[in-house]
Design a protein around this motif. Structure first.
Motif, PDB file in Angstrom:
ATOM      1  N   GLY A   1      -5.253   4.926 -23.314  1.00 57.47           N
ATOM      2  CA  GLY A   1      -4.070   4.179 -23.721  1.00 57.47           C
ATOM      3  C   GLY A   1      -3.139   3.768 -22.597  1.00 57.47           C
ATOM      4  O   GLY A   1      -1.943   3.584 -22.816  1.00 57.47           O
ATOM      5  N   TYR A   2      -3.652   3.598 -21.388  1.00 65.15           N
ATOM      6  CA  TYR A   2      -2.800   3.161 -20.281  1.00 65.15           C
ATOM      7  C   TYR A   2      -2.319   1.732 -20.517  1.00 65.15           C
ATOM      8  O   TYR A   2      -3.107   0.862 -20.857  1.00 65.15           O
ATOM      9  CB  TYR A   2      -3.552   3.193 -18.945  1.00 65.15           C
ATOM     10  N   SER A   3      -1.024   1.495 -20.305  1.00 61.90           N
ATOM     11  CA  SER A   3      -0.505   0.131 -20.324  1.00 61.90           C
ATOM     12  C   SER A   3      -0.441  -0.430 -18.900  1.00 61.90           C
ATOM     13  O   SER A   3      -0.296  -1.631 -18.713  1.00 61.90           O
ATOM     14  CB  SER A   3       0.865   0.070 -21.000  1.00 61.90           C
ATOM     15  N   SER A   4      -0.538   0.443 -17.902  1.00 63.83           N
ATOM     16  CA  SER A   4      -0.590   0.049 -16.500  1.00 63.83           C
ATOM     17  C   SER A   4      -1.392   1.110 -15.764  1.00 63.83           C
ATOM     18  O   SER A   4      -1.201   2.309 -16.003  1.00 63.83           O
ATOM     19  CB  SER A   4       0.823  -0.060 -15.927  1.00 63.83           C
ATOM     20  N   TYR A   5      -2.283   0.685 -14.884  1.00 67.09           N
ATOM     21  CA  TYR A   5      -3.162   1.627 -14.187  1.00 67.09           C
ATOM     22  C   TYR A   5      -3.541   1.051 -12.827  1.00 67.09           C
ATOM     23  O   TYR A   5      -4.011  -0.075 -12.743  1.00 67.09           O
ATOM     24  CB  TYR A   5      -4.423   1.867 -15.021  1.00 67.09           C
ATOM     25  N   LYS A   6      -3.310   1.821 -11.735  1.00 65.60           N
ATOM     26  CA  LYS A   6      -3.667   1.396 -10.382  1.00 65.60           C
ATOM     27  C   LYS A   6      -4.173   2.611  -9.616  1.00 65.60           C
ATOM     28  O   LYS A   6      -3.719   3.737  -9.840  1.00 65.60           O
ATOM     29  CB  LYS A   6      -2.455   0.824  -9.646  1.00 65.60           C
ATOM     30  N   LEU A   7      -5.044   2.351  -8.694  1.00 71.87           N
ATOM     31  CA  LEU A   7      -5.519   3.386  -7.773  1.00 71.87           C
ATOM     32  C   LEU A   7      -5.098   2.982  -6.376  1.00 71.87           C
ATOM     33  O   LEU A   7      -5.024   1.798  -6.050  1.00 71.87           O
ATOM     34  CB  LEU A   7      -7.048   3.484  -7.826  1.00 71.87           C
ATOM     35  N   PHE A   8      -4.830   3.967  -5.525  1.00 77.28           N
ATOM     36  CA  PHE A   8      -4.517   3.698  -4.125  1.00 77.28           C
ATOM     37  C   PHE A   8      -5.519   4.480  -3.264  1.00 77.28           C
ATOM     38  O   PHE A   8      -5.558   5.705  -3.325  1.00 77.28           O
ATOM     39  CB  PHE A   8      -3.080   4.130  -3.784  1.00 77.28           C
ATOM     40  N   PHE A   9      -6.349   3.736  -2.511  1.00 74.23           N
ATOM     41  CA  PHE A   9      -7.363   4.330  -1.662  1.00 74.23           C
ATOM     42  C   PHE A   9      -7.397   3.609  -0.320  1.00 74.23           C
ATOM     43  O   PHE A   9      -7.063   2.440  -0.217  1.00 74.23           O
ATOM     44  CB  PHE A   9      -8.759   4.213  -2.291  1.00 74.23           C
ATOM     45  N   LYS A  10      -7.877   4.319   0.677  1.00 70.71           N
ATOM     46  CA  LYS A  10      -8.078   3.697   1.983  1.00 70.71           C
ATOM     47  C   LYS A  10      -9.317   2.832   1.890  1.00 70.71           C
ATOM     48  O   LYS A  10     -10.347   3.266   1.409  1.00 70.71           O
ATOM     49  CB  LYS A  10      -8.237   4.761   3.056  1.00 70.71           C
ATOM     50  N   LYS A  11      -9.169   1.586   2.324  1.00 75.96           N
ATOM     51  CA  LYS A  11     -10.320   0.666   2.287  1.00 75.96           C
ATOM     52  C   LYS A  11     -11.025   0.639   3.615  1.00 75.96           C
ATOM     53  O   LYS A  11     -10.468   0.885   4.634  1.00 75.96           O
ATOM     54  CB  LYS A  11      -9.837  -0.748   1.919  1.00 75.96           C
TER      55      LYS A  11
ATOM     56  N   GLU B   1       0.752   2.222   9.495  1.00 75.64           N
ATOM     57  CA  GLU B   1       0.047   1.037   8.992  1.00 75.64           C
ATOM     58  C   GLU B   1      -1.473   1.176   9.114  1.00 75.64           C
ATOM     59  O   GLU B   1      -2.209   0.662   8.286  1.00 75.64           O
ATOM     60  CB  GLU B   1       0.516  -0.222   9.721  1.00 75.64           C
ATOM     61  N   LYS B   2      -1.942   1.896  10.116  1.00 70.09           N
ATOM     62  CA  LYS B   2      -3.378   2.078  10.305  1.00 70.09           C
ATOM     63  C   LYS B   2      -3.969   3.014   9.245  1.00 70.09           C
ATOM     64  O   LYS B   2      -5.177   3.052   9.054  1.00 70.09           O
ATOM     65  CB  LYS B   2      -3.658   2.646  11.694  1.00 70.09           C
ATOM     66  N   HIS B   3      -3.130   3.791   8.587  1.00 70.28           N
ATOM     67  CA  HIS B   3      -3.596   4.809   7.654  1.00 70.28           C
ATOM     68  C   HIS B   3      -3.206   4.518   6.208  1.00 70.28           C
ATOM     69  O   HIS B   3      -3.330   5.364   5.345  1.00 70.28           O
ATOM     70  CB  HIS B   3      -3.047   6.172   8.070  1.00 70.28           C
ATOM     71  N   ARG B   4      -2.753   3.325   5.942  1.00 74.03           N
ATOM     72  CA  ARG B   4      -2.237   2.948   4.640  1.00 74.03           C
ATOM     73  C   ARG B   4      -3.343   2.950   3.574  1.00 74.03           C
ATOM     74  O   ARG B   4      -4.480   2.604   3.842  1.00 74.03           O
ATOM     75  CB  ARG B   4      -1.586   1.582   4.789  1.00 74.03           C
ATOM     76  N   LEU B   5      -2.965   3.317   2.360  1.00 76.88           N
ATOM     77  CA  LEU B   5      -3.851   3.260   1.208  1.00 76.88           C
ATOM     78  C   LEU B   5      -3.530   1.998   0.424  1.00 76.88           C
ATOM     79  O   LEU B   5      -2.391   1.759   0.063  1.00 76.88           O
ATOM     80  CB  LEU B   5      -3.652   4.486   0.310  1.00 76.88           C
ATOM     81  N   ASP B   6      -4.531   1.155   0.188  1.00 75.07           N
ATOM     82  CA  ASP B   6      -4.331  -0.114  -0.502  1.00 75.07           C
ATOM     83  C   ASP B   6      -4.476   0.042  -2.008  1.00 75.07           C
ATOM     84  O   ASP B   6      -5.226   0.890  -2.495  1.00 75.07           O
ATOM     85  CB  ASP B   6      -5.333  -1.153   0.008  1.00 75.07           C
ATOM     86  N   ALA B   7      -3.775  -0.817  -2.749  1.00 73.08           N
ATOM     87  CA  ALA B   7      -3.818  -0.807  -4.206  1.00 73.08           C
ATOM     88  C   ALA B   7      -5.086  -1.473  -4.714  1.00 73.08           C
ATOM     89  O   ALA B   7      -5.498  -2.513  -4.210  1.00 73.08           O
ATOM     90  CB  ALA B   7      -2.598  -1.524  -4.775  1.00 73.08           C
ATOM     91  N   ILE B   8      -5.687  -0.859  -5.705  1.00 75.07           N
ATOM     92  CA  ILE B   8      -6.824  -1.440  -6.419  1.00 75.07           C
ATOM     93  C   ILE B   8      -6.366  -1.610  -7.855  1.00 75.07           C
ATOM     94  O   ILE B   8      -6.025  -0.647  -8.531  1.00 75.07           O
ATOM     95  CB  ILE B   8      -8.056  -0.521  -6.348  1.00 75.07           C
TER      96      ILE B   8
ATOM     97  N   GLY C   1       0.817  -1.210   0.000  1.00 73.72           N
ATOM     98  CA  GLY C   1       0.000   0.000   0.000  1.00 73.72           C
ATOM     99  C   GLY C   1       0.847   1.255   0.000  1.00 73.72           C
ATOM    100  O   GLY C   1       2.069   1.206   0.151  1.00 73.72           O
ATOM    101  N   LEU C   2       0.188   2.361  -0.190  1.00 72.12           N
ATOM    102  CA  LEU C   2       0.812   3.682  -0.159  1.00 72.12           C
ATOM    103  C   LEU C   2       0.585   4.252   1.232  1.00 72.12           C
ATOM    104  O   LEU C   2      -0.546   4.244   1.727  1.00 72.12           O
ATOM    105  CB  LEU C   2       0.162   4.584  -1.216  1.00 72.12           C
ATOM    106  N   ILE C   3       1.651   4.719   1.880  1.00 66.61           N
ATOM    107  CA  ILE C   3       1.495   5.215   3.248  1.00 66.61           C
ATOM    108  C   ILE C   3       1.732   6.709   3.386  1.00 66.61           C
ATOM    109  O   ILE C   3       1.431   7.291   4.405  1.00 66.61           O
ATOM    110  CB  ILE C   3       2.404   4.456   4.248  1.00 66.61           C
TER     111      ILE C   3
END
Length: 165
Positions: free
Chosen positions: A155-165, A138-145, A70-72
């Motif tokens: 035309g994205y060859s790679s695409y991800k979002l990072f949000f708090k779940k 760790e309690k505030h981490r944004l997870d990858a979707i 995740g993104l912290i």
């Protein structure tokens, strides 16, 4: 050879934690972080996402294979009123706990597993890392979707979002 990164920089750093709760930290052999404990880090290259960049940087600097969990955080600043310096900070986990450290000697003086408490007390810990060990990120981490397509028109060859779940 130093690359010309222009006036907008995008870097990455990674907090990799082992089963004992120790953090993977490095001492750079150059720059303002010379001799200070910091996180494995580097710049994003053309053609890679920021999460791919941190996996590459951790492997290059320490020999450790990891996965992004995740993104912290995100650090941003302006250097000398001229250069926008930005860094995405990721939470990573080792893909194999048995891996041995193998440092990139032209960039690092040392790599080591240290407990956050040790880093908080060490005068050679960088300012950013000292702040990080005092917070429970760790309690505030944004997870990858993953697996999202925003539309073929982009035309994205790679695409991800990072949000708090």
């Amino acid at each position: 050879m130093k690359k010309d990164r222009g006036k907008v920089w995008l870097g990455v750093a990674g907090v990799t934690v082992n089963q004992l709760g120790q953090w993977l930290v490095v001492k750079k052999a150059y720059s303002g972080l010379h001799g200070r404990w910091s996180l494995p880090a580097g710049f994003v290259n053309a053609g890679e996402t920021i999460d791919e960049a941190i996996v590459r940087e951790i492997k290059e600097e320490t020999g450790i294979d990891c996965l992004v969990s995740g993104l912290i955080g995100f650090r941003t600043g302006v250097i000398r009123n001229d250069i926008s310096d930005n860094m995405a900070i990721f939470y990573c986990r080792m893909s194999d706990e048995q891996q041995a450290l193998c440092i990139q000697e032209n960039e690092l003086l040392e790599a080591k597993w240290l407990y956050p408490k040790e880093l908080a007390q060490d005068e050679m810990t960088s300012v950013m890392l000292r702040e990080m060990v005092s917070n429970q990120f760790e309690k505030h981490r944004l997870d990858a979707i993953e697996g999202i397509n925003p539309g073929d028109v982009f035309g994205y060859s790679s695409y991800k979002l990072f949000f708090k779940k």
